[in-house]
Design an enzyme around this catalytic site. Structure first.
Site, PDB file in Angstrom:
ATOM      1  N   ASP A  94      75.087  52.069 -12.608  1.00 46.20           N
ATOM      2  CA  ASP A  94      76.301  51.327 -12.957  1.00 46.20           C
ATOM      3  C   ASP A  94      76.637  51.463 -14.442  1.00 46.20           C
ATOM      4  OD1 ASP A  94      76.556  50.480 -10.345  1.00 46.20           O
ATOM      5  OD2 ASP A  94      75.487  48.596 -10.683  1.00 46.20           O
ATOM      6  N   GLY A  95      75.601  51.447 -15.288  1.00 41.14           N
ATOM      7  CA  GLY A  95      75.831  51.605 -16.726  1.00 41.14           C
ATOM      8  C   GLY A  95      76.459  52.943 -17.056  1.00 41.14           C
ATOM      9  N   ASP A 117      76.467  28.046 -24.233  1.00 49.40           N
ATOM     10  CA  ASP A 117      76.003  29.215 -24.995  1.00 49.40           C
ATOM     11  C   ASP A 117      77.050  30.312 -25.014  1.00 49.40           C
ATOM     12  OD1 ASP A 117      73.596  28.125 -25.683  1.00 49.40           O
ATOM     13  OD2 ASP A 117      72.449  29.083 -24.080  1.00 49.40           O
ATOM     14  N   ASN A 157      84.117  45.406 -16.236  1.00 55.85           N
ATOM     15  CA  ASN A 157      83.249  44.385 -15.639  1.00 55.85           C
ATOM     16  C   ASN A 157      83.575  42.986 -16.157  1.00 55.85           C
ATOM     17  OD1 ASN A 157      81.661  45.616 -13.732  1.00 55.85           O
ATOM     18  ND2 ASN A 157      79.737  45.361 -14.835  1.00 55.85           N
ATOM     19  N   ALA A 210      77.928  41.214 -11.547  1.00 57.24           N
ATOM     20  CA  ALA A 210      77.112  41.574 -12.714  1.00 57.24           C
ATOM     21  C   ALA A 210      76.711  40.306 -13.477  1.00 57.24           C
ATOM     22  CB  ALA A 210      77.888  42.557 -13.581  1.00 57.24           C
ATOM     23  N   SER A 214      74.706  36.385 -12.669  1.00 58.63           N
ATOM     24  CA  SER A 214      73.552  35.836 -13.384  1.00 58.63           C
ATOM     25  C   SER A 214      73.841  34.457 -13.957  1.00 58.63           C
ATOM     26  CB  SER A 214      73.137  36.781 -14.525  1.00 58.63           C
ATOM     27  OG  SER A 214      72.827  38.068 -14.045  1.00 58.63           O
TER      28      SER A 214
END
Length: 291
Positions: free
Chosen positions: A65-66, A168, A138, A180, A184
């Site tokens: 993916d990167g 944060d 993304n 992605a 998370s």
């Protein structure tokens, strides 16, 4: 059978000896494809962006993916459809792997494919009297970087309904990016073709602050201005991260606008609409080596 012109791109760290690249190129030659590559290796034609960018039918990218995100940024002006062959760990954006790429390319050569167009983000930063614009495939994340304390995040959607909270950071993801960093952060998974963005707080102080799904026609405005300053403004600066690839330092008084970019991320598909849970399954399977 149609003869295609293909831009062949490879992450050399994933295929250092070019053994897989050679295998794929040999297969493409048997199909009488015209092959361009950045290095012109293995008798391919060296790619010249100025001369050849109008005759490329699609790009084959070897990597994960990167790699696809990296090359999508590099060739953002050309905006080629992408056929991804996964050599990485997850491969949510890839269509094939080393075991089945020939079968799926056969389907493409026979015309049994379609191009799935996914939304992208335009990130506009008003900074020091100028505007900086970046495309994201993304997500765009605003994070505290080296700051020791949480950010005070002010957010508006279409200049209405101002919301302020401590966290944060904040992540604004496309439908593609929903699997992605957004995932998370506890954000929801969107169908790749969904015409939405998802806004997810990063470690909010209050758990009542949850993700928000908006239309991709909406305009999201964010700043970090806080009337009561808890520490000097310029000790450390927050950062904006574009697709995990580019970092931009900002001041807390800078204005960030996020809205739909006119370009789309074009992914070649041969199996029809993917399952909603396929990206999550790929992420889960990618963790097997860490158990």
């Amino acid at each position: 059978m149609r003869k295609f012109s293909i831009l062949f791109l490879v992450n050399n760290l994933k295929d250092s000896d070019h053994s897989i690249s050679t295998e794929v190129i040999d297969f493409l030659k048997k199909k009488e494809a015209t092959i361009y590559s950045e290095d012109g290796f293995n008798d391919t034609i060296t790619y010249n962006q100025n001369n050849h960018n109008k005759i490329i039918d699609f790009a084959i990218i070897l990597g994960g993916d990167g790699s696809i995100l990296n090359f999508s940024h590099k060739y953002k002006d050309d905006n080629y459809p992408i056929f991804g062959i996964n050599l990485g760990r997850v491969g949510c954006l890839t269509l094939a792997d080393r075991e089945d790429y020939q079968e799926k390319l056969e389907m493409v050569f026979e015309g049994n494919y379609f191009v799935e167009e996914r939304n992208t983000i335009e990130c506009e930063i008003s900074k020091d009297g100028e505007k900086i614009k970046e495309i994201a495939f993304n997500e765009v994340s605003i994070l505290r970087g080296k700051l020791y304390k949480m950010l005070y995040i002010n957010m508006l959607v279409n200049n209405n309904n101002k919301t302020s909270f401590f966290a944060d950071g904040i992540c604004v993801a496309t439908s593609t990016g929903s699997s992605a960093f957004n995932l998370s952060c506890g954000g929801p998974l969107l169908l790749p073709s969904a015409k939405n963005f998802v806004i997810s707080p990063v470690n909010p102080q209050l758990r009542t602050i949850t993700s928000l799904v908006v239309n991709d026609s909406d305009i999201i405005t964010i700043d970090l201005y806080e009337e009561i300053i808890r520490e000097p403004f310029n000790v450390e600066k927050p950062i904006i991260v574009i697709d995990g690839l580019k970092m931009i330092e900002i001041n807390r008084t800078d204005i960030v606008k996020i809205y739909k970019n006119v370009k789309t991320l074009k992914i070649i598909k041969v199996d029809g609409q993917a399952s909603l849970f396929e990206p999550t399954l790929k992420v889960a399977l990618s963790s097997k080596n860490f158990i």
